[in-house]
Design an enzyme around this catalytic site. Structure first.
Site, PDB file in Angstrom:
ATOM      1  N   HIS A 185      30.305  18.721  -8.238  1.00 14.27           N
ATOM      2  CA  HIS A 185      29.286  19.313  -8.529  1.00 14.27           C
ATOM      3  C   HIS A 185      27.899  18.540  -8.589  1.00 14.27           C
ATOM      4  O   HIS A 185      27.249  18.425  -9.885  1.00 14.27           O
ATOM      5  CB  HIS A 185      29.244  20.329  -9.734  1.00 14.27           C
ATOM      6  CG  HIS A 185      28.144  21.496  -9.730  1.00 14.27           C
ATOM      7  ND1 HIS A 185      26.939  21.875  -9.055  1.00 14.27           N
ATOM      8  CD2 HIS A 185      28.387  22.486 -10.709  1.00 14.27           C
ATOM      9  CE1 HIS A 185      26.535  22.539  -9.206  1.00 14.27           C
ATOM     10  NE2 HIS A 185      27.212  23.437 -10.357  1.00 14.27           N
ATOM     11  N   ARG A 198      22.894  29.976 -12.412  1.00 14.47           N
ATOM     12  CA  ARG A 198      21.992  28.631 -12.473  1.00 14.47           C
ATOM     13  C   ARG A 198      21.852  28.139 -11.090  1.00 14.47           C
ATOM     14  O   ARG A 198      20.619  28.001 -10.621  1.00 14.47           O
ATOM     15  CB  ARG A 198      22.564  27.659 -13.332  1.00 14.47           C
ATOM     16  CG  ARG A 198      22.047  27.907 -14.784  1.00 14.47           C
ATOM     17  CD  ARG A 198      23.149  27.333 -15.697  1.00 14.47           C
ATOM     18  NE  ARG A 198      24.183  28.103 -15.623  1.00 14.47           N
ATOM     19  CZ  ARG A 198      24.450  29.187 -16.093  1.00 14.47           C
ATOM     20  NH1 ARG A 198      23.587  29.665 -16.896  1.00 14.47           N
ATOM     21  NH2 ARG A 198      25.537  29.798 -15.946  1.00 14.47           N
ATOM     22  N   THR A 199      22.865  27.729 -10.438  1.00 10.80           N
ATOM     23  CA  THR A 199      22.851  26.993  -9.283  1.00 10.80           C
ATOM     24  C   THR A 199      22.220  27.665  -8.070  1.00 10.80           C
ATOM     25  O   THR A 199      21.096  27.120  -7.651  1.00 10.80           O
ATOM     26  CB  THR A 199      24.293  26.457  -8.957  1.00 10.80           C
ATOM     27  OG1 THR A 199      24.878  25.817  -9.886  1.00 10.80           O
ATOM     28  CG2 THR A 199      24.024  25.610  -7.711  1.00 10.80           C
ATOM     29  N   ARG A 246      28.223  26.874  -1.983  1.00  4.90           N
ATOM     30  CA  ARG A 246      29.369  26.741  -3.000  1.00  4.90           C
ATOM     31  C   ARG A 246      30.403  27.469  -2.564  1.00  4.90           C
ATOM     32  O   ARG A 246      30.487  28.612  -1.891  1.00  4.90           O
ATOM     33  CB  ARG A 246      28.865  27.535  -4.334  1.00  4.90           C
ATOM     34  CG  ARG A 246      30.167  27.513  -5.476  1.00  4.90           C
ATOM     35  CD  ARG A 246      29.464  28.182  -6.727  1.00  4.90           C
ATOM     36  NE  ARG A 246      28.719  27.206  -7.341  1.00  4.90           N
ATOM     37  CZ  ARG A 246      28.475  27.254  -8.766  1.00  4.90           C
ATOM     38  NH1 ARG A 246      28.862  28.358  -9.394  1.00  4.90           N
ATOM     39  NH2 ARG A 246      27.800  26.408  -9.205  1.00  4.90           N
ATOM     40  N   LYS A 263      35.569  38.914   6.892  1.00  2.00           N
ATOM     41  CA  LYS A 263      36.188  39.425   8.265  1.00  2.00           C
ATOM     42  C   LYS A 263      37.106  38.215   8.735  1.00  2.00           C
ATOM     43  O   LYS A 263      37.636  38.318   9.987  1.00  2.00           O
ATOM     44  CB  LYS A 263      35.148  39.924   9.304  1.00  2.00           C
ATOM     45  CG  LYS A 263      34.095  40.884   8.729  1.00  2.00           C
ATOM     46  CD  LYS A 263      33.141  41.119   9.671  1.00  2.00           C
ATOM     47  CE  LYS A 263      31.984  41.922   8.970  1.00  2.00           C
ATOM     48  NZ  LYS A 263      30.718  41.623   9.861  1.00  2.00           N
TER      49      LYS A 263
HETATM   50  N1   CP Z   1      26.087  25.015 -14.085  1.00  2.00           N
HETATM   51  C1   CP Z   1      26.333  26.050 -13.098  1.00  2.00           C
HETATM   52  O1   CP Z   1      26.871  25.649 -12.166  1.00  2.00           O
HETATM   53  O2   CP Z   1      26.330  27.314 -13.588  1.00  2.00           O
HETATM   54  P1   CP Z   1      26.387  28.421 -12.344  1.00  2.00           P
HETATM   55  O3   CP Z   1      27.755  28.413 -12.335  1.00  2.00           O
HETATM   56  O4   CP Z   1      25.859  29.524 -12.870  1.00  2.00           O
HETATM   57  O5   CP Z   1      25.618  28.040 -11.266  1.00  2.00           O
END
Ligand code: CP
Length: 310
Positions: free
Chosen positions: A129, A51-52, A101, A80
């Site tokens: 998040h 999603r993100t 991320r 590396k």
């Molecule tokens: N909600 C969320 O962070 O989903 P993903 O891990 O798929 O990005």
């Protein structure tokens, strides 16, 4: 230049403006479809995501911009030994804004300190998040009509669930919020959230182990999965993973207008039979995530639809 590392990086007024912009994007998408022409978003994902990452990419494409990036540490020069600090200096030469991320708490903060482009924290370890929080806030505001005076149940892995930590941080700033924290004792909310966020802001909360005991009192139920990737011990994960399973029988105990949210991915904690319940909002939540990320990109790039030339 601004970054988004925590939901607290925006004031309540700025959050309201961002959510209003996201709502305008939802209702008038054509106004925004060329607004980021010539701009590039880099997605730097050192951890898996559906999603993100893809909603950030969809958001930038919907704005007429372009995207580049990597979807795993293995496919980047991190494999590396390249540091986050060096990587962001490189990416700053290629893109106008980036979403990162990383499994390590604080990695996006390190990146922001070395970056010459806005850095968005797209999830750092078990910490925060913030763009999921923006998504959650837009969902609640759109479907409940307000962000204040709500009884919100947070259920599942409250220890490692970064979406829960960010959402609590954001919501304590609104009046009349009460949290019901539902978890096994092994997965209780961390002390720093309980003391430094909930108690420091005099927010009402209760901690319980049994979902059935409190379901009837909730206006929102925010389910989360048990975060397997954060456990050191697989046996412990297996013991705890099915602590909560929301099904039709349990939904019968809930208010008729209680919303069910989930940041997704789900594993077993919501039975698929709940998907057809009108109160299930977790797939709508995904769509709101695109609008709010579009609004975030515009805000951090300081691009307005009313600017000359747009
Ligand atoms: N909600 C969320 O962070 O989903 P993903 O891990 O798929 O990005």
């Amino acid at each position: 230049m601004r970054h988004l590392l925590s939901p607290l990086d925006f004031s309540v007024e700025e959050l309201d403006n961002l959510l209003n912009l996201a709502a305008d994007i939802e209702h008038n998408p054509d106004k925004y479809k060329e607004i980021c022409k010539g701009k590039k978003l880099a997605t730097l994902f050192y951890e898996p995501s559906t999603r993100t990452r893809l909603s950030f990419e969809a958001a930038m494409l919907n704005l007429g911009g372009n995207v580049l990036g990597f979807s795993s540490a293995d496919s980047s020069s991190a494999s590396k030994g390249e540091s986050v600090s060096d990587t962001i200096r490189i990416i700053s030469c290629y893109a106008d804004i980036c979403a990162m991320r990383h499994p390590k708490e604080g990695a996006p903060l390190v990146a922001a300190s070395r970056s010459s482009i806005p850095v968005i924290n797209a999830g750092d370890g078990g910490h925060q998040h913030p763009t999921q929080t923006l998504t959650d806030l837009m969902t609640i505001k759109s479907l409940k009509g307000r962000l204040d005076h709500l009884v919100i149940g947070l259920c599942g892995d409250l220890k490692f669930g970064r979406t829960v930590h960010s959402l609590i941080n954001a919501l304590v700033r609104y009046p009349g919020i009460k949290f019901v924290l539902i978890s096994p004792k092994e997965l209780r909310i961390p002390d720093y959230i309980r003391q430094d966020v909930l108690e420091a802001n005099s927010v009402e909360y209760q901690e319980v182990e049994h979902l059935e005991d409190v379901l009837g009192s909730l206006e929102i139920l925010y389910m989360t999965r048990v975060q397997r990737e954060r456990f050191f011990n697989e046996e412990e994960y297996i013991r705890l993973k099915d602590s909560y399973i929301l099904n039709s029988e349990k939904m019968a105990l809930a208010n008729k207008d209680m919303l069910v949210l989930h940041p997704l991915p789900r594993v077993n904690e919501i039975s698929v039979e709940v998907d057809d319940d009108d109160r299930a909002a977790y797939f709508k939540q995904v769509q709101y995530g695109v609008y709010v990320r579009m609004a975030l990109i515009l805000t951090l790039l300081d691009i307005s639809v009313n600017e000359p030339g747009n």
